[in-house]
Design an enzyme around this catalytic site. Structure first.
Site, short mmCIF file in Angstrom:
data_model
loop_
_atom_site.label_atom_id
_atom_site.label_comp_id
_atom_site.label_asym_id
_atom_site.label_seq_id
_atom_site.Cartn_x
_atom_site.Cartn_y
_atom_site.Cartn_z
CE1 TYR A 98 -3.68 2.41 0.62
CE2 TYR A 98 -2.43 3.18 2.50
CZ TYR A 98 -3.47 3.34 1.61
OH TYR A 98 -4.29 4.42 1.72
CG ASP A 170 -2.31 -4.14 5.17
OD1 ASP A 170 -3.49 -4.54 5.17
OD2 ASP A 170 -2.00 -2.96 4.92
CE LYS A 195 -9.13 1.45 2.28
NZ LYS A 195 -7.73 1.07 2.23
#
Ligand SMILES: *Cc1c(COP(=O)(O)O)cnc(C)c1O
Length: 378
Positions: A98, A170, A195
């Site tokens: 990310y 993650d 999310k």
């Protein structure tokens, strides 16, 4: 108890004062003390709040961990988890992480003397080659963003144990419904609850889960000291999202698989990246470490950036937006949007080409979504 039962019941018993079947939003900054010597479980909401506590214990259970901590955002959770690394120590992270995590490694940690090397996301040997005597932590995101490459969690967990270092994962892209890294040997799990866990594109949040009491203490002390805590109302929204996580994830996956198959047949599409397709180079690993393939699909268009521009201009149901994991389908250009802040060299290193399109496949009807894509891809 099974996942969906835990998601609805555990940590969320009816309110003892009123019988309310949902955990109340305890919108209070402080709580009365019994006397000068004693305070109850809660006394000041930065340190602890009952709505947050319900969220923290539910998320921990869903990841099959002992301790959960909630944060104001996914990046706040990431920075909190990284407190287990000290100046002078080193991190090995996957290449394809990310963009905000990369920013933390490079812009926040490097100036403090914590350095990071980047390994090829899908290649366990590449992580091994990056380990130095100073390495304290391996940080991975699997499936990765935007290429949906997998890292072998079990293999990296045993590498970490062998070297006496930690593995953090993650797990945002799959949620604990499809992947539970602690069960595969990881030490720490991080989420952007913004999310899939929240699931409705209406809240920003993060979480860190571990079963290690010493690691939990470091991260909890940081949570109390740095104060990036979520508001009670935001905790409540994420708790509500968790109750439907199973049914949403199953449907996200069914729709994503449908569209991935459709895109793979389309003559304008160069390549589709989806771990549920037999053509995915790590489809076998996906079946071993994940119980489902998730709702994210990335594909490359033969026509390059002009074709991406045309697609986003013509598409109707998919909304052009940066996030993912909500009920509505979103479309993004990784090169121009989510990784747009990176240098051209950095994007090239990640093979994030201009012709990529990333879909967060929502819960609409699969045929409607397919028709929308068919109409928009030229
Ligand atoms: C969105 C995201 C983050 C950061 O979360 P925020 O809630 O936006 O701070 C971290 N990791 C992944 C994989 C993400 O998708």
């Amino acid at each position: 108890m099974q996942f969906e039962t835990l998601a609805i019941h555990d940590g969320q018993a009816p309110d003892p004062h009123t019988g309310s079947v949902t955990v109340p939003v305890y919108q209070a900054s402080t709580f009365e003390r019994a006397d000068l010597q004693r305070h109850g479980e809660f006394f000041y909401s930065r340190i602890g709040n009952p709505t947050r506590a319900a969220l923290e214990s539910t998320i921990a259970l869903l990841e099959n961990g002992r301790y959960g901590l909630a944060f104001a955002s996914g990046v706040a959770a990431t920075l909190a988890a990284l407190q287990v690394v000290k100046p002078g120590e080193h991190i090995v992270a996957s290449n394809d992480i990310y963009g905000g995590s990369y920013r933390i490694f490079e812009q926040l940690l490097r100036p403090l003397g914590v350095t990071t090397s980047y390994a090829e996301s899908s290649d366990t040997a590449s992580y091994k080659a990056c380990i130095t005597p100073e390495t304290r932590l391996i940080w991975i995101e699997t499936p990765s963003n935007p290429l949906l490459q997998l890292s072998d969690i079990r293999a990296l967990a045993s590498l970490a144990k062998e070297r006496g270092i930690l593995l953090a994962v993650d797990n945002t892209f799959l949620s604990p419904y499809f992947q539970r890294p602690l069960e595969l040997g990881a030490d720490i799990v991080v989420h952007s609850t913004t999310k899939y866990l929240g699931g409705h594109s209406d809240v920003i949040g993060g979480a860190v889960i571990t079963s290690d009491a010493a690691l939990h203490t470091i991260i909890k002390n940081y949570q109390a000291a740095a104060g990036a805590i979520p508001a009670p109302w935001d905790c409540w929204l994420i708790l509500r999202g968790l109750k439907t996580l199973k049914i949403r994830m199953k449907e996200h996956e069914a729709n994503a698989l449908h569209l991935a198959k459709f895109l793979e047949q389309h003559p304008a599409v160069e390549q589709v990246f989806y771990p549920g397709l037999p053509s995915h180079p790590q489809h076998e690993l996906a079946k071993q470490q994940m119980s489902g393939f998730g709702g994210m699909v990335t594909f490359a268009l033969k026509g390059g950036l002009p074709a991406v521009e045309q697609l986003v201009a013509r598409i109707k149901l998919f909304i052009l937006a940066d996030s993912l994991g909500g009920v509505e389908s979103l479309i993004a250009s990784p090169a121009k949007m989510t990784l747009g802040a990176l240098s051209i060299e950095e994007r090239a290193r990640r093979r994030c080409t201009d012709n990529l399109v990333r879909l967060s496949v929502g819960l609409e009807n699969a045929e409607d979504l397919e028709a929308d894509l068919l109409n928009a891809i030229t």
